[in-house]
Design an enzyme around this catalytic site. Sequence first.
Site, PDB file in Angstrom:
ATOM      1  N   HIS A 122      49.317  35.024  45.627  1.00  0.00           N
ATOM      2  CA  HIS A 122      48.064  34.288  45.450  1.00  0.00           C
ATOM      3  C   HIS A 122      48.406  32.954  44.779  1.00  0.00           C
ATOM      4  O   HIS A 122      49.381  32.874  44.030  1.00  0.00           O
ATOM      5  CB  HIS A 122      47.156  35.129  44.544  1.00  0.00           C
ATOM      6  CG  HIS A 122      45.770  34.621  44.363  1.00  0.00           C
ATOM      7  ND1 HIS A 122      45.460  33.610  43.489  1.00  0.00           N
ATOM      8  CD2 HIS A 122      44.596  34.993  44.926  1.00  0.00           C
ATOM      9  CE1 HIS A 122      44.149  33.390  43.517  1.00  0.00           C
ATOM     10  NE2 HIS A 122      43.610  34.214  44.389  1.00  0.00           N
ATOM     11  N   ASP A 199      51.848  40.659  38.700  1.00  0.00           N
ATOM     12  CA  ASP A 199      50.446  40.300  38.893  1.00  0.00           C
ATOM     13  C   ASP A 199      49.720  41.557  39.384  1.00  0.00           C
ATOM     14  O   ASP A 199      49.830  41.940  40.547  1.00  0.00           O
ATOM     15  CB  ASP A 199      50.358  39.162  39.916  1.00  0.00           C
ATOM     16  CG  ASP A 199      48.918  38.781  40.224  1.00  0.00           C
ATOM     17  OD1 ASP A 199      47.995  39.452  39.721  1.00  0.00           O
ATOM     18  OD2 ASP A 199      48.721  37.813  40.983  1.00  0.00           O
ATOM     19  N   GLN A 202      45.257  42.888  41.732  1.00  0.00           N
ATOM     20  CA  GLN A 202      44.751  43.740  42.820  1.00  0.00           C
ATOM     21  C   GLN A 202      45.134  45.209  42.661  1.00  0.00           C
ATOM     22  O   GLN A 202      44.533  46.067  43.301  1.00  0.00           O
ATOM     23  CB  GLN A 202      45.266  43.233  44.178  1.00  0.00           C
ATOM     24  CG  GLN A 202      44.720  41.883  44.600  1.00  0.00           C
ATOM     25  CD  GLN A 202      43.214  41.897  44.866  1.00  0.00           C
ATOM     26  OE1 GLN A 202      42.596  42.946  45.048  1.00  0.00           O
ATOM     27  NE2 GLN A 202      42.610  40.729  44.887  1.00  0.00           N
ATOM     28  N   LYS A 225      37.565  42.304  38.689  1.00  0.00           N
ATOM     29  CA  LYS A 225      38.003  43.023  39.899  1.00  0.00           C
ATOM     30  C   LYS A 225      38.044  44.524  39.672  1.00  0.00           C
ATOM     31  O   LYS A 225      38.431  45.283  40.550  1.00  0.00           O
ATOM     32  CB  LYS A 225      39.392  42.528  40.336  1.00  0.00           C
ATOM     33  CG  LYS A 225      39.388  41.097  40.861  1.00  0.00           C
ATOM     34  CD  LYS A 225      40.720  40.739  41.449  1.00  0.00           C
ATOM     35  CE  LYS A 225      40.944  39.254  41.618  1.00  0.00           C
ATOM     36  NZ  LYS A 225      40.128  38.652  42.680  1.00  0.00           N
ATOM     37  N   CYS A 366      43.133  32.249  49.140  1.00  0.00           N
ATOM     38  CA  CYS A 366      43.970  31.627  48.094  1.00  0.00           C
ATOM     39  C   CYS A 366      45.436  32.017  48.259  1.00  0.00           C
ATOM     40  O   CYS A 366      46.141  32.266  47.264  1.00  0.00           O
ATOM     41  CB  CYS A 366      43.483  31.973  46.695  1.00  0.00           C
ATOM     42  SG  CYS A 366      41.816  31.424  46.381  1.00  0.00           S
TER      43      CYS A 366
HETATM   44  N1  7TS Z   1      46.326  37.450  41.711  1.00  0.00           N
HETATM   45  C1  7TS Z   1      45.905  38.104  42.798  1.00  0.00           C
HETATM   46  C2  7TS Z   1      46.844  39.006  43.529  1.00  0.00           C
HETATM   47  C3  7TS Z   1      44.575  37.944  43.219  1.00  0.00           C
HETATM   48  O1  7TS Z   1      44.147  38.609  44.301  1.00  0.00           O
HETATM   49  C4  7TS Z   1      43.717  37.090  42.495  1.00  0.00           C
HETATM   50  C5  7TS Z   1      42.303  36.835  42.936  1.00  0.00           C
HETATM   51  C6  7TS Z   1      44.210  36.452  41.372  1.00  0.00           C
HETATM   52  C7  7TS Z   1      45.526  36.652  41.002  1.00  0.00           C
HETATM   53  C8  7TS Z   1      43.376  35.556  40.539  1.00  0.00           C
HETATM   54  O2  7TS Z   1      42.353  36.252  39.923  1.00  0.00           O
HETATM   55  P1  7TS Z   1      41.285  35.445  39.056  1.00  0.00           P
HETATM   56  O3  7TS Z   1      40.361  36.488  38.557  1.00  0.00           O
HETATM   57  O4  7TS Z   1      42.064  34.800  37.957  1.00  0.00           O
HETATM   58  O5  7TS Z   1      40.649  34.458  39.956  1.00  0.00           O
HETATM   59  N2  7TS Z   1      42.049  37.109  44.280  1.00  0.00           N
HETATM   60  C9  7TS Z   1      40.933  36.796  44.965  1.00  0.00           C
HETATM   61  C10 7TS Z   1      40.750  37.134  46.311  1.00  0.00           C
HETATM   62  O6  7TS Z   1      41.571  37.734  46.979  1.00  0.00           O
HETATM   63  N3  7TS Z   1      39.557  36.692  46.715  1.00  0.00           N
HETATM   64  O7  7TS Z   1      38.960  36.083  45.692  1.00  0.00           O
HETATM   65  C11 7TS Z   1      39.809  36.145  44.600  1.00  0.00           C
END
Ligand code: 7TS
Length: 415
Positions: A122, A199, A202, A225, A366
């Site tokens: 990501h 990370d 997910q 999430k 992303c």
């Molecule tokens: N890492 C992974 C693997 C992710 O899927 C996401 C967000 C992030 C980091 C960042 O998370 P945040 O809460 O800091 O924004 N992924 C997604 C997605 O797949 N669709 O919207 C956000």
Amino acid sequence: MIDTARIRQEFPILSRQVHGKSLVYLDNAATTQKPRQVIAALTRYYSQYNANIHRGIHALAEEATAAYEAVRVQAAQFLGAASEREIVFTRNATESINLFAYTWGRAHLTAGDQILLTEMEHHANLVPWQLVAKATGATLAFIPLTADGQLELKALDQLLSARTKVVALTHMSNVLGTVNPVAEIARKAHAQGAVVLIDAAQSAPHLPINVQQLGGDVLVLSAHKMLGPTGVGVLWARQALLESMEPFLGGGEMISDVQLTSSTWNEVPWKFEAGTPNISGVIAFGEALAYLQRLGMPEVAAHEQQLTRYAIAQLQQLGHLTIYGPTQPGVARGSAVSFNLDGLHPHDVGTVLDAEGVAVRAGHHCAKPLMRRLGVPATVRASFYLYNTPAEVDRLIAALKIVRAFFNRPSRIHA
Ligand code: 7TS
């Protein structure tokens, strides 16, 4: 076994209508819906004990501080951390990665050092490293992918060397659903003296996570999430590593003493929590963690695995589409399923699905370098969570048939 009928009653949003149809929410990789318990925790905080934490000596401040700090203990237990001192609250997984890349990266990386990532990251686990590479002269390298969207582990041995100072990778791809063998990668990285960041944005919502078993040095996640509110993230790192790091943001709370021209730092983890944090969000995240723990993460994982297998089988039966990521039975994968219907743009597919009440994400998710690697501008992604049902998969498939009919491209054209 997950009792979805009972669970769904606890998520008010799941009973709403969209465009006159009952909502089928399949965009859980972007963010998940919230149970009543989480929503009630926010209301309870603001209606009964709203106060700033750590600094007041009045009853409300003490109650708020105790509730906030109790979630640190809960998060440590949820992740199998050695101590709550290893849990830093941030705004999201993105901020957690930036915190580590900035403070640790600038202190430890120099020209000629290597930062090893993967082709499926990501942007949140790419751009912070690009920034630190630019600032330090370190170079970026990437573990490539196999045709079915797994990491090419053969390449890892060639890429890893004494120059590799950090390996940062996703535990579960937000596009492909691939679950990466992070424990094996961490072992190899440690043998070269590298630090490992996982990370788990997910994976933590969907799989049992134990930081000791995963073997990394740093792990990040986002509360939103995993049933929690937006604006709360976690950075877990081993205490000695946290203690060795300089602060990220300066201000109130993170100091021990402040002179006009210099300061000393608070102990970890507070050294990394400058300013007033998202108090209500952290407290409500505690309810989300409790909810997941009551259900049991192995049960959550089993439910999603069954549902994902069913969804992949139904999609394959629909035919004339490409599924990105592992589909073979027996290969570990999460519940994000990306696909494209032959000849149709994912945004068109997403728009018609929305009209049918089915919420998916269509776009690059992303992960633009991954899209380029797959040779597509975008994909449609259905991503499942603990409240989703086989009947909702059927609604997705029925809606995809409507998409085909709408664009007047019966599958036999592509046969
Ligand atoms: N890492 C992974 C693997 C992710 O899927 C996401 C967000 C992030 C980091 C960042 O998370 P945040 O809460 O800091 O924004 N992924 C997604 C997605 O797949 N669709 O919207 C956000």
